[in-house]
Design an enzyme around this catalytic site. Structure first.
Site, PDB file in Angstrom:
ATOM      1  N   GLY A  20       0.802  -1.206  -0.110  1.00 26.84           N
ATOM      2  CA  GLY A  20      -0.212   0.138  -0.156  1.00 26.84           C
ATOM      3  C   GLY A  20       0.931   1.293   0.008  1.00 26.84           C
ATOM      4  N   ALA A  22       2.138   2.837   2.257  1.00 23.93           N
ATOM      5  CA  ALA A  22       3.519   2.602   3.141  1.00 23.93           C
ATOM      6  C   ALA A  22       4.519   1.777   2.632  1.00 23.93           C
ATOM      7  CB  ALA A  22       2.973   2.216   4.489  1.00 23.93           C
ATOM      8  N   SER A  49      -5.094   1.795   1.302  1.00 23.52           N
ATOM      9  CA  SER A  49      -4.684   3.196   1.022  1.00 23.52           C
ATOM     10  C   SER A  49      -5.600   3.769  -0.356  1.00 23.52           C
ATOM     11  CB  SER A  49      -3.250   3.257   0.461  1.00 23.52           C
ATOM     12  OG  SER A  49      -2.484   2.540   1.482  1.00 23.52           O
ATOM     13  N   ALA A  52      -8.994   5.466   0.449  1.00 24.38           N
ATOM     14  CA  ALA A  52      -9.018   6.687   1.281  1.00 24.38           C
ATOM     15  C   ALA A  52      -9.720   7.692   0.325  1.00 24.38           C
ATOM     16  CB  ALA A  52      -7.465   6.970   1.639  1.00 24.38           C
ATOM     17  N   GLY A  54     -10.609  11.052   1.997  1.00 25.74           N
ATOM     18  CA  GLY A  54     -10.554  12.275   2.799  1.00 25.74           C
ATOM     19  C   GLY A  54      -9.043  12.909   1.971  1.00 25.74           C
ATOM     20  N   GLY A  55      -7.888  12.396   2.487  1.00 21.19           N
ATOM     21  CA  GLY A  55      -6.779  12.850   1.919  1.00 21.19           C
ATOM     22  C   GLY A  55      -5.612  12.962   3.110  1.00 21.19           C
ATOM     23  N   GLU A 120     -12.464  18.863   7.670  1.00 24.76           N
ATOM     24  CA  GLU A 120     -12.867  17.457   8.340  1.00 24.76           C
ATOM     25  C   GLU A 120     -13.023  17.386   9.850  1.00 24.76           C
ATOM     26  OE1 GLU A 120     -10.945  13.838   6.720  1.00 24.76           O
ATOM     27  OE2 GLU A 120     -11.279  14.266   4.844  1.00 24.76           O
ATOM     28  N   HIS A 235     -15.644   4.633  12.000  1.00 26.19           N
ATOM     29  CA  HIS A 235     -16.110   5.714  11.226  1.00 26.19           C
ATOM     30  C   HIS A 235     -17.544   5.774  11.615  1.00 26.19           C
ATOM     31  CE1 HIS A 235     -16.562   8.523   8.167  1.00 26.19           C
ATOM     32  NE2 HIS A 235     -15.225   8.497   8.102  1.00 26.19           N
ATOM     33  N   ARG A 280     -14.301  11.945  15.803  1.00 26.82           N
ATOM     34  CA  ARG A 280     -14.799  10.697  15.177  1.00 26.82           C
ATOM     35  C   ARG A 280     -15.523   9.850  16.204  1.00 26.82           C
ATOM     36  NH1 ARG A 280     -11.294   8.330  10.575  1.00 26.82           N
ATOM     37  NH2 ARG A 280     -11.724  10.301   9.477  1.00 26.82           N
ATOM     38  N   HIS A 339     -12.843   0.969  10.780  1.00 29.63           N
ATOM     39  CA  HIS A 339     -12.182   1.839   9.895  1.00 29.63           C
ATOM     40  C   HIS A 339     -10.673   2.016   9.887  1.00 29.63           C
ATOM     41  CE1 HIS A 339     -12.088   4.929   6.987  1.00 29.63           C
ATOM     42  NE2 HIS A 339     -11.411   5.902   7.834  1.00 29.63           N
ATOM     43  N   GLU A 363      -0.562   1.782   8.786  1.00 31.60           N
ATOM     44  CA  GLU A 363      -1.544   1.489   9.770  1.00 31.60           C
ATOM     45  C   GLU A 363      -0.931   0.233  10.654  1.00 31.60           C
ATOM     46  OE1 GLU A 363      -5.596   0.998   8.107  1.00 31.60           O
ATOM     47  OE2 GLU A 363      -6.305   0.378  10.052  1.00 31.60           O
ATOM     48  N   ARG A 374      -7.995   8.628  16.337  1.00 26.34           N
ATOM     49  CA  ARG A 374      -7.050   9.679  15.410  1.00 26.34           C
ATOM     50  C   ARG A 374      -7.992  10.765  14.642  1.00 26.34           C
ATOM     51  NH1 ARG A 374      -7.246   8.839   9.808  1.00 26.34           N
ATOM     52  NH2 ARG A 374      -8.556   7.051  10.094  1.00 26.34           N
ATOM     53  N   LEU A 380      -3.081   9.227   6.425  1.00 28.74           N
ATOM     54  CA  LEU A 380      -2.002   8.877   5.320  1.00 28.74           C
ATOM     55  C   LEU A 380      -0.911  10.063   5.357  1.00 28.74           C
ATOM     56  CD1 LEU A 380      -4.369   9.335   2.108  1.00 28.74           C
ATOM     57  CD2 LEU A 380      -3.558   7.267   3.338  1.00 28.74           C
TER      58      LEU A 380
HETATM   59  C1  SIN Z   1     -12.776  10.110   5.498  1.00 24.03           C
HETATM   60  O1  SIN Z   1     -12.725  10.484   4.532  1.00 24.03           O
HETATM   61  O2  SIN Z   1     -13.707  10.565   6.293  1.00 24.03           O
HETATM   62  C2  SIN Z   1     -11.806   9.336   6.207  1.00 24.03           C
HETATM   63  C3  SIN Z   1     -10.584   9.883   6.386  1.00 24.03           C
HETATM   64  C4  SIN Z   1      -9.718   9.119   7.465  1.00 24.03           C
HETATM   65  O3  SIN Z   1     -10.145   8.110   7.477  1.00 24.03           O
HETATM   66  O4  SIN Z   1      -8.950   9.967   8.123  1.00 24.03           O
END
Ligand code: SIN
Length: 505
Positions: A20, A22, A49, A52, A54-55, A120, A235, A280, A339, A363, A374, A380
């Site tokens: 992935g 990493a 990975s 993913a 979000g970023g 976020e 999540h 979260r 998640h 991870e 987290r 990432l």
């Molecule tokens: C998300 O896009 O909600 C997940 C991003 C993450 O796992 O930090």
């Protein structure tokens, strides 16, 4: 049964297990030093990975600073982050984004050429660098795979699964790989584990099914120190449809204004500080509690982002459309799902584990950046930052290799299917002390049998034991119910007690 194993001397080259973000980034940072990557499947397949959305979190905006990013990271971690690690990571996070761009990742940019930054949950600033709207992982993996394929120092062996990590005289000495041919021992004194998380142990998960902790099991059975096994993040908004694994509905959707409602249209998080953008674990627990009362939960994006939904979140919109849901016109049914694993192989700031010659990143590693919860999109970032630090350490380590004939028993391929129900019940968002204790004898027995459930049972066992031993006095006797991803009030394990050696498994 033991068998004679072919030994392949790598002449001191490091072996990276996992492909992935990493694994690939570590290999690229090591270039031009020759390395071998072992990948269970073809590059890009089954890598969390790539999923993913979000970023990467990095303080790149004019209104942002490393101190603000640090403060948000520490607040989300519930007092259990290592502040020094967090401080070091947030300071180099922008450089990690640069490194990814150097490897070819194309992040979303505004008309003036600056990086677009998303918001976020629990971030006080817009600081999420993303690609393709909600396809950040896919773009990063596209770029890394293409760069790895063009890098002559990197040998990728696809279709090889690591089944054992060998430790001799207290140091890593090789990896037993199994593919379509006879098992091979890759003899090397430098091994990097980058195999991802454990979500595949759960029924409700946003992870690929193959991410069920194999790297942790390899390490555990070789006597490597693990930490914070019970820190599993759920999540709050996975798409609540029958198909598994579940599609993630990114937190960025709430960042753009979507709200959580129930079947009566009631915004049940309104009274919670931070509401939909609380950290979260808070949101996941609130959603789980509302579902447990018999409600249904929906993410309502009709007003915000509204008609902009499909252009800002094209992959999520497509996933919803494929299941008959139009997010700009109707609320999206959601529920929490496993998640991310904050625990794992205990490593220092160079990614070095307790066993010389063994590093871990991504991870599978527990760097103590995240603590008990987290912060969104810090994963990432963590992986990208630690791959550089680990590569520097791997590259500078003395090369030690002592290939000689070996006779080993070859473990069978692991399969978590028969455990998912139990794991989901005892290690989910709400954990009940007696149920955990009751499950331990069964997990011990499965972990000690030599069958497909053995390694997944060992991971579940270590997690259950971390929960029931570390906090027994404070939690199990006083408050029988507590929640995943965050410790019960008043429970603080000391760093040394967070670490466990899996002796006896
Ligand atoms: C998300 O896009 O909600 C997940 C991003 C993450 O796992 O930090």
């Amino acid at each position: 049964m033991r068998q004679n194993i072919n030994v392949h001397d790598l002449g001191g080259r490091p072996v990276i297990v996992g492909a992935g973000l990493a694994g690939l980034m570590t290999a690229l940072h090591l270039a031009p030093e020759p390395v071998v990557i072992l990948s269970k499947v073809r590059l890009g397949e089954e890598a969390a990975s790539a999923w993913a959305q979000g970023g990467l979190a990095a303080c790149l905006g004019p209104d942002d600073s490393p101190d603000l990013h640090l403060a948000d990271t520490l607040a989300a971690g519930e007092g259990l982050c290592d502040p020094q690690v967090a401080d070091a990571v947030v300071r180099v996070a922008p450089a990690a984004v640069e490194a990814l761009m150097g490897f070819g990742a194309r992040f979303d940019k505004a008309a003036d050429g600056t990086l677009m930054l998303g918001l976020e949950a629990a971030h006080c600033r817009r600081r999420i660098v993303h690609a393709g709207g909600d396809a950040s992982g896919r773009e990063i993996m596209r770029a890394l795979i293409s760069t790895v394929r063009r890098t002559p120092s990197i040998t990728v062996l696809e279709g090889i699964e690591a089944r054992r990590l060998l430790v001799e005289d207290g140091a890593a000495s090789g990896v037993l790989g199994v593919g379509s041919c006879a098992p091979v021992l890759f003899s090397t004194g430098r091994v990097v584990i980058a195999t991802g998380g454990i979500g595949g142990l759960f029924h409700d998960t946003t992870n690929p099914p193959g991410s069920f902790g194999q790297g942790l099991a390899l390490a555990a059975r070789a006597g490597v120190e693990l930490a914070d096994m019970e820190f599993i993040q759920f999540h709050p908004t996975a798409l609540d449809r029958p198909d598994r694994p579940m599609r993630l509905i990114s937190e960025a959707v709430r960042g753009e204004g979507a709200i959580l409602i129930d079947e009566c249209g009631r915004r049940f998080l309104e009274a919670v500080p931070g509401a939909e953008l609380a950290s979260r674990d808070v949101v996941a627990r609130a959603v789980a509690a509302h579902l447990a009362k018999g409600h249904r939960v929906f993410l309502d994006a009709r007003e915000k982002p509204g008609t902009a939904f499909a252009s800002r979140f094209p992959a999520i919109a497509a996933a919803c459309n494929a299941r008959g849901i139009d997010p700009s016109r109707e609320p999206i049914p959601v529920r929490p799902a496993a998640h991310f694993h904050m625990g794992g192989i205990a490593v220092d700031a160079r990614g070095q584990s307790s066993v010389p010659g063994l590093w871990a990143c991504g991870e599978v590693a527990c760097t103590s950046l995240h603590g008990a919860n987290r912060l969104a999109s810090n994963s990432l970032t963590e992986a990208a930052v630690f791959t550089r630090w680990a590569a520097e350490s791997v590259g500078g380590a003395a090369v030690r290799s002592n290939p000689r004939p070996v006779s080993l028993s070859v473990p069978c391929a692991a399969d978590p299917t028969m455990l998912r129900c139990l794991v989901s019940r005892i290690l989910g968002t709400v954990r009940e002390g007696q149920a955990l204790l009751d499950a331990i004898p069964l997990l011990v027995s499965l972990a000690n049998r030599k069958g497909p459930a053995s390694d997944p049972a060992a991971i579940a066992l270590m997690t259950a034991v971390s929960l029931s031993c570390g906090k027994k006095a404070e939690v199990l006797t006083s408050a029988p119910t507590f929640h995943g991803g965050a410790r019960a009030p008043g429970t603080r394990a000391l760093p040394s007690s967070r670490r466990s050696r899996p002796d006896g498994i």
